[in-house]
Design a protein around this motif. Structure first.
Motif, PDB file in Angstrom:
ATOM      1  N   ARG A  35       0.842  -1.189   0.000  1.00  0.00           N
ATOM      2  CA  ARG A  35       0.000   0.000   0.000  1.00  0.00           C
ATOM      3  C   ARG A  35       0.880   1.243   0.000  1.00  0.00           C
ATOM      4  NH1 ARG A  35      -5.054  -2.023   1.487  1.00  0.00           N
ATOM      5  NH2 ARG A  35      -4.977  -3.990   2.622  1.00  0.00           N
ATOM      6  N   THR A  36       0.430   2.299  -0.668  1.00  0.00           N
ATOM      7  CA  THR A  36       1.172   3.544  -0.718  1.00  0.00           C
ATOM      8  C   THR A  36       0.750   4.432   0.447  1.00  0.00           C
ATOM      9  OG1 THR A  36       1.280   3.444  -3.133  1.00  0.00           O
ATOM     10  CG2 THR A  36       1.709   5.577  -2.090  1.00  0.00           C
ATOM     11  N   PRO A  37       1.663   4.694   1.388  1.00  0.00           N
ATOM     12  CA  PRO A  37       1.300   5.521   2.549  1.00  0.00           C
ATOM     13  C   PRO A  37       0.964   6.945   2.115  1.00  0.00           C
ATOM     14  CG  PRO A  37       3.370   4.331   2.927  1.00  0.00           C
ATOM     15  CD  PRO A  37       3.047   4.198   1.478  1.00  0.00           C
ATOM     16  N   ARG A  38      -0.006   7.532   2.788  1.00  0.00           N
ATOM     17  CA  ARG A  38      -0.445   8.865   2.408  1.00  0.00           C
ATOM     18  C   ARG A  38       0.203   9.965   3.238  1.00  0.00           C
ATOM     19  NH1 ARG A  38      -6.993   8.275   1.323  1.00  0.00           N
ATOM     20  NH2 ARG A  38      -6.832   6.717  -0.348  1.00  0.00           N
ATOM     21  N   SER A  39       0.785   9.642   4.361  1.00  0.00           N
ATOM     22  CA  SER A  39       1.370  10.658   5.222  1.00  0.00           C
ATOM     23  C   SER A  39       2.843  10.357   5.463  1.00  0.00           C
ATOM     24  CB  SER A  39       0.634  10.691   6.567  1.00  0.00           C
ATOM     25  OG  SER A  39       0.928   9.507   7.310  1.00  0.00           O
TER      26      SER A  39
ATOM     27  N   ARG B  29       4.732   6.690   5.834  1.00  0.00           N
ATOM     28  CA  ARG B  29       5.884   6.285   5.022  1.00  0.00           C
ATOM     29  C   ARG B  29       7.061   5.907   5.907  1.00  0.00           C
ATOM     30  NH1 ARG B  29       3.892  10.523   1.710  1.00  0.00           N
ATOM     31  NH2 ARG B  29       5.327  12.046   2.630  1.00  0.00           N
TER      32      ARG B  29
END
Length: 223
Positions: free
Chosen positions: A24-28, A32
């Motif tokens: 999943r691509t972290p948003r914050s 990250r």
């Protein structure tokens, strides 16, 4: 182009395989940072215990998370392993630069890789443990290492052919020499991990490459 090298060096021509969905691509920034922390812990754990003996519970505990918390970022243990290997490759690609060296330059690069590996024990151990373990049935890194060796054999064979001015890149003798170089480098890593003071990986790699060059093209190279 993807690049790859022996035991912690740059990647050469390996097709990307693995789970169909990535991490999943972290948003914050905090998410990250947490994802990278999990990758660091997983790298150490897989290097120390191998994939089969490492547990998500241990990785989660060291990260201060639940197993569900780790799976929030990576979905599965096998995807976590793939992400560890992909990150390792990416670092090597960046260090190699945009252009793959050719001929003698690529062979010198292999010696440089052996020298650099002596300064990154963790990655060398990760490679040694997982590559050996990947020969077991249904191991999630088996395709990764099979493709890795296929690509590396082709690159080393091409480099030897170019360096020696040989007409046939598919000559069995040249392919055998490429396999020997790869085998020596991998074997040296295991010896070095067990007794680092007794093994000079770069010097031994250089000696073997020089010897093979003088065998393949005695008119160009001498011992």
């Amino acid at each position: 182009m993807s690049e790859q090298s022996v035991g912690g060096g740059p990647s050469v021509g390996r097709s990307r395989r693995g789970p169909k969905t990535g991490p999943r691509t972290p948003r914050s920034p905090e998410a990250r940072r947490r994802q990278q922390e999990i990758l660091n812990i997983a790298t150490d754990t897989f290097a120390a215990r191998g994939y089969n003996n490492a547990s998500l519970a241990e990785i989660a505990d060291r990260a201060g998370l639940t197993q569900a918390g780790v799976l929030h970022y990576f979905r599965s243990k096998s995807l976590l392993l793939t992400s560890v290997l992909e990150r390792r490759d990416q670092g090597d690609i960046e260090q190699l630069g945009p252009e793959r060296p050719r001929g003698l330059a690529f062979l010198r690069h292999l010696v440089d890789t052996a020298l650099r590996n002596a300064e990154r024990e963790g990655l060398v151990r990760l490679y040694a443990v997982l590559s050996a373990e990947s020969v077991t049935e249904d191991h999630p890194a088996q395709a990764y290492f099979r493709d890795r060796y296929t690509g590396l054999r082709a690159f080393v064979t091409d480099a030897l052919t170019e360096a020696c001015g040989l007409p046939d890149p598919d000559a069995p003798r040249t392919r055998d020499a490429a396999n020997a170089i790869i085998a020596v480098m991998d074997g040296l890593q295991v010896q070095w991990l067990l007794d680092p003071d007794a093994v000079a990986m770069a010097a031994s790699t250089d000696l073997v490459i020089r010897s093979l060059l003088s065998t393949l093209a005695p008119d160009r190279f001498t011992n």
